[in-house]
Design an enzyme around this catalytic site. Structure first.
Site, PDB file in Angstrom:
ATOM      1  N   ARG A 140      38.368  30.887  38.690  1.00  0.00           N
ATOM      2  CA  ARG A 140      38.878  30.292  37.452  1.00  0.00           C
ATOM      3  C   ARG A 140      39.971  29.258  37.752  1.00  0.00           C
ATOM      4  NH1 ARG A 140      36.886  33.260  33.167  1.00  0.00           N
ATOM      5  NH2 ARG A 140      36.101  35.334  33.710  1.00  0.00           N
ATOM      6  N   LEU A 150      37.640  42.817  39.805  1.00  0.00           N
ATOM      7  CA  LEU A 150      37.115  41.688  39.037  1.00  0.00           C
ATOM      8  C   LEU A 150      37.916  41.664  37.742  1.00  0.00           C
ATOM      9  CD1 LEU A 150      33.244  42.155  39.427  1.00  0.00           C
ATOM     10  CD2 LEU A 150      34.684  40.510  40.623  1.00  0.00           C
ATOM     11  N   ASP A 151      38.321  40.479  37.292  1.00  0.00           N
ATOM     12  CA  ASP A 151      39.160  40.452  36.102  1.00  0.00           C
ATOM     13  C   ASP A 151      38.373  40.858  34.856  1.00  0.00           C
ATOM     14  OD1 ASP A 151      38.014  38.098  34.842  1.00  0.00           O
ATOM     15  OD2 ASP A 151      39.134  36.848  36.228  1.00  0.00           O
ATOM     16  N   PHE A 152      39.112  41.037  33.769  1.00  0.00           N
ATOM     17  CA  PHE A 152      38.587  41.633  32.540  1.00  0.00           C
ATOM     18  C   PHE A 152      37.294  40.988  32.065  1.00  0.00           C
ATOM     19  CE2 PHE A 152      38.896  42.146  27.794  1.00  0.00           C
ATOM     20  CZ  PHE A 152      38.736  43.525  27.762  1.00  0.00           C
ATOM     21  N   THR A 171      35.263  38.978  33.848  1.00  0.00           N
ATOM     22  CA  THR A 171      34.289  38.689  34.906  1.00  0.00           C
ATOM     23  C   THR A 171      33.364  39.888  35.082  1.00  0.00           C
ATOM     24  OG1 THR A 171      35.839  37.247  36.062  1.00  0.00           O
ATOM     25  CG2 THR A 171      33.998  38.098  37.348  1.00  0.00           C
TER      26      THR A 171
END
Length: 236
Positions: free
Chosen positions: A190, A102-104, A106
């Site tokens: 996104r 999961l990105d930073f 999220t």
């Protein structure tokens, strides 16, 4: 045994992450930097990953679900010294690693394990398990924008599969959506919202198949049950 599987079964990283470490020149075999991702480890080979020798030892396979907070890196290590999901898992004795990412910014459901086959099956592109997110998007999304998301949109040379999209709340400033997608492209949600002219303000993954985050608080984790593990392997 192929080197990426060898690293995964030692509990260092998933097979895909192992391939990335090889490309970065962080894997050595018998003192030499490995340049062949398809290398088969032989008896007597010395394998070094990120400067540390890899030793295979019998260990129990473990499976965890973490509610990842925003502002945390989905990685075992971070060269910039930022907090990682492993900082939240210090009570776990086994050497584990995240499954996918999961990105930073999220938050939400993330699996961690030391089972290379489990990680491989859940992250392989051909295994399209539904992943459900709740997000807050900028502005009031129109019917046309919602239909574009439902039908699939182009996110830079790749058209996404149809998504399940449900409006939970809407005003002139923002729209709260529940979205289920089946691919796992980098920053996919996104990029999908950007493709229809909006912008994600907040994003949380709340379910993976029928495994739901539930009431697990941010930063906390729990073991997956045997039936949950079996379900995920069967779905993948």
């Amino acid at each position: 045994m192929r080197i990426n599987k060898y690293i995964a079964e030692a509990g260092i990283a998933s097979r895909r992450k192992a391939d990335e470490l090889i490309r970065q020149g962080k894997v050595k075999i018998n003192g030499a930097v490995l340049t062949q991702p398809g290398y088969d480890v032989q008896d007597g080979d010395e394998v070094i990953v990120c400067g540390q020798p890899v030793r295979h030892a019998e260990q129990n396979k473990v499976y965890y679900m973490l509610n990842k907070p925003a502002g945390c890196i989905t990685s075992v290590h971070d060269d910039k010294g930022r907090p990682t999901v492993m900082d939240l898992m210090q009570e776990v004795e086994e050497r584990i690693y995240p499954v996918g990412r999961l990105d930073f910014q999220t938050s939400g459901l993330l699996f961690l394990t030391n089972d290379g086959d489990f990680a491989y099956h859940l992250t392989h592109p051909k295994h399209e398990v539904g992943k459900t997110y709740v997000l807050r998007a900028e502005g009031s999304l129109s019917h046309r924008q919602l239909q574009l998301l439902r039908n699939g949109v182009n996110i830079g040379g790749f058209k996404t599969s149809p998504a399940h999209v449900r409006v939970l709340k809407c005003n002139k400033h923002s729209t709260v959506l529940e979205m289920t997608i089946h691919e796992g492209k980098n920053r996919q949600i996104r990029r999908m919202l950007e493709a229809v002219g909006s912008h994600v303000l907040e994003l949380e993954r709340i379910a993976y198949g029928n495994i739901v985050l539930g009431h697990l608080k941010p930063g906390r984790f729990r073991r997956l049950s045997p039936s949950e593990v079996a379900y995920l392997m069967q779905k993948a």
